[in-house]
Design an enzyme around this catalytic site. Structure first.
Site, short mmCIF file in Angstrom:
data_model
loop_
_atom_site.label_atom_id
_atom_site.label_comp_id
_atom_site.label_asym_id
_atom_site.label_seq_id
_atom_site.Cartn_x
_atom_site.Cartn_y
_atom_site.Cartn_z
N HIS A 68 -19.57 70.95 12.82
CA HIS A 68 -20.58 71.76 12.77
C HIS A 68 -21.22 71.96 14.01
O HIS A 68 -21.73 71.03 14.57
CB HIS A 68 -21.28 71.53 11.34
CG HIS A 68 -22.24 70.28 11.42
ND1 HIS A 68 -23.58 70.53 12.02
CD2 HIS A 68 -22.21 69.02 10.95
CE1 HIS A 68 -24.33 69.29 12.02
NE2 HIS A 68 -23.21 68.33 11.33
N ASP B 227 -24.27 73.70 14.09
CA ASP B 227 -25.62 73.94 13.84
C ASP B 227 -26.37 72.54 13.83
O ASP B 227 -25.59 71.48 13.82
CB ASP B 227 -26.12 74.58 12.40
CG ASP B 227 -25.65 73.85 11.25
OD1 ASP B 227 -24.53 73.18 11.27
OD2 ASP B 227 -26.38 73.76 10.20
N GLU C 77 -24.06 73.47 8.11
CA GLU C 77 -24.30 72.12 7.32
C GLU C 77 -25.64 71.80 7.23
O GLU C 77 -25.75 70.89 6.43
CB GLU C 77 -23.29 71.08 8.22
CG GLU C 77 -22.87 69.94 7.60
CD GLU C 77 -23.94 68.82 7.67
OE1 GLU C 77 -23.69 67.92 7.00
OE2 GLU C 77 -24.88 68.70 8.50
N HIS D 75 -31.01 63.52 13.06
CA HIS D 75 -32.05 64.17 12.64
C HIS D 75 -33.56 63.97 13.06
O HIS D 75 -34.41 64.47 12.59
CB HIS D 75 -31.83 64.05 10.91
CG HIS D 75 -30.72 64.42 10.30
ND1 HIS D 75 -30.63 64.81 9.05
CD2 HIS D 75 -29.74 65.11 10.79
CE1 HIS D 75 -29.64 65.36 8.73
NE2 HIS D 75 -28.72 65.40 9.87
#
Length: 467
Positions: A107, A109, A174, A439
């Site tokens: 992904h 993003d 995602e 993250h």
């Protein structure tokens, strides 16, 4: 025997040695491609400029055009009101008649950067420090894109015209839960159909030791509201006979675990402990647990992380300290996140949690549970033909056998892939390591490990092509 990137082992076959050398030769350019992707702030959260997500899709499409794939499209699912979700890139080299197809997933993003002050470098300016490339998306999951591109480039450069089909699917949402993923799969099912699906969005065991993710916990979440009053009242005039909603919410939350920290909700299942364990010192360092904090639960750490349920409070709606007044709070809400073990049905887990919350309403408070997300757990067969090919490829690349690992988090879209393509073998591979901090602030990828991932994927494709 371990080997450094680009260095063959003494007994290595010529074809493997040539491929290893080609990956090493290509890697500086691949690193530049990764840096260019990191510079695009492709945050899919709707509060951010979605033009960057579109630009990221265009950049990925250009990379795949240069990787020898003749069909490259930027696509979105469509609904009655128009396009759904963020742009995804689908690139293909169709299989010869009767040959299998491999789908490579990643992904483009990324998560929001968060507090800029928590970063040691600019999150969207790729920066190398001690062999690691820092930046938002450097690991999760733009490194996965580069792994696919690099493997295809390396094979093309050696003139490897593999007798299999290859499809690369790079989605753009995602990090916000892939809301249009299932409609996308159904709409483009013919384009995406595959015999083997490689999901490059997980982690390795540690730097120097590869991992193959065979266990993923599922996800259930909900909101629980505790109400005790029709409206706020003066704490001095009414406090005593009435406990405020936040106090009662706290009492309800304490019923969710026993004194050892095990989840105390009846009806939740556990799977057997994994064959590998996590050293407590390593876990404490990787998770930043503070000195003196006792770890919760019982049994193997790997089991507590991968094959047993885990229940957390991830948010509370209540008056802030700055805006507190001398009143009894009439109602308070918490959001609960429940990770479920392989073998657990998500709907049954949510029902068990709701039953527990309603049965343990403190002091007769009104308890309301609002359902949230449901995600299925995943457990891969460890002896499939595709898994055996992956084990060989990873061991050949690293010089040490991969570890079968679990991930405490969830990748819910894997269940969607299995629903739409039930006959496919799914391999979940890693571009991250325990210090990647996906993250979080200071996200990074270990460049030496990324080079090994590129080689491992190229080797995997060659082995799958051999049948």
């Amino acid at each position: 025997m371990n080997s450094t990137p680009g260095t063959s082992t003494p007994s290595e076959p010529d074809d493997v040695a040539h491929l290893r050398a080609r990956v090493a030769e290509l890697f500086p350019a691949l690193r530049e491609d990764l840096e260019a992707l990191v510079r695009i702030p492709s945050v899919s959260n709707s509060a951010f400029d979605q033009a960057h997500v579109a630009a990221s899709a265009e950049a990925v499409a250009e990379l795949l055009r240069g990787a020898g794939l003749p069909e490259v499209q930027i696509l979105q699912a469509t609904g009655v009101a128009g396009p759904l979700g963020a742009p995804a890139v689908v690139a293909r080299r169709p299989a010869p008649e009767g040959a299998p197809t491999v789908l490579l997933y990643a992904h483009h993003d990324v998560q929001p950067p968060g507090d800029a002050a928590a970063w040691d470098t600019d999150p969207f300016v790729p920066t190398e420090v001690d062999g690691r490339l820092f930046g938002r998306g450097a690991a999760d999951d733009k490194a996965g894109i580069v792994a696919h591109v690099g493997a295809l480039r390396a094979l093309a450069a050696l003139g490897e015209d593999l007798p299999i089909g290859v499809t690369v699917f790079v989605e753009g949402e995602e990090e916000v839960g892939s809301p249009s993923f299932l409609p996308f799969l159904h709409q483009y099912q013919d384009l995406l159909a595959a015999d083997v699906i490689v999901v490059a969005d997980s982690s390795n065991w540690k730097v120097g030791v590869p991992g193959l993710t065979t266990i993923l916990r599922g996800l259930v979440d909900c909101e629980v509201e505790v109400a005790v009053l029709g409206h706020a009242v003066h704490s001095g005039m009414f406090g005593g006979p009435v406990l405020d909603a936040l106090t009662l919410l706290a009492r309800l939350i304490t019923t969710l675990h026993d004194d050892q920290g095990n989840v105390a909700v009846d009806g939740l299942v556990s799977a057997p402990d994994p064959s590998v364990d996590y050293e407590e010192a390593d876990f404490r360092a990787d998770s930043s647990v503070l000195d003196g904090v006792r770890l919760a639960g019982e049994g193997a750490l790997s089991g507590r992380l991968w094959t047993k349920p885990a229940l957390s409070v991830i948010g509370i709606d209540a008056p802030s300290v700055a805006h507190a007044s001398n009143t009894l709070t009439p109602r308070a809400t918490a959001k609960l996140s429940l990770r479920i073990a392989p073998g657990q049905d998500p709907a049954a887990a949510l029902a068990a949690l709701r039953t527990h919350l309603e049965a343990n309403a403190p002091f007769g408070a009104q308890v309301t549970v609002r359902d949230g997300e449901l995600g299925k757990p995943f457990q891969a067969p460890t002896d499939s033909v595709a898994m055996q090919a992956a084990r060989w490829a990873f061991e050949t690349s690293w010089g040490t056998a991969p570890v079968d690992i679990g991930i405490g988090g969830s990748i819910p879209f894997i269940a969607d892939l299995l629903d739409v393509f039930p006959g496919a073998s799914i391999l979940v591979t890693g571009v991250e390591d325990p210090d990647s901090r996906a993250h979080g602030a200071n996200e990074s990828v270990h460049l030496g490990e990324l080079e090994k991932v590129v080689l491992a994927e190229a080797l995997l494709l060659t082995r799958l092509a051999q049948g």
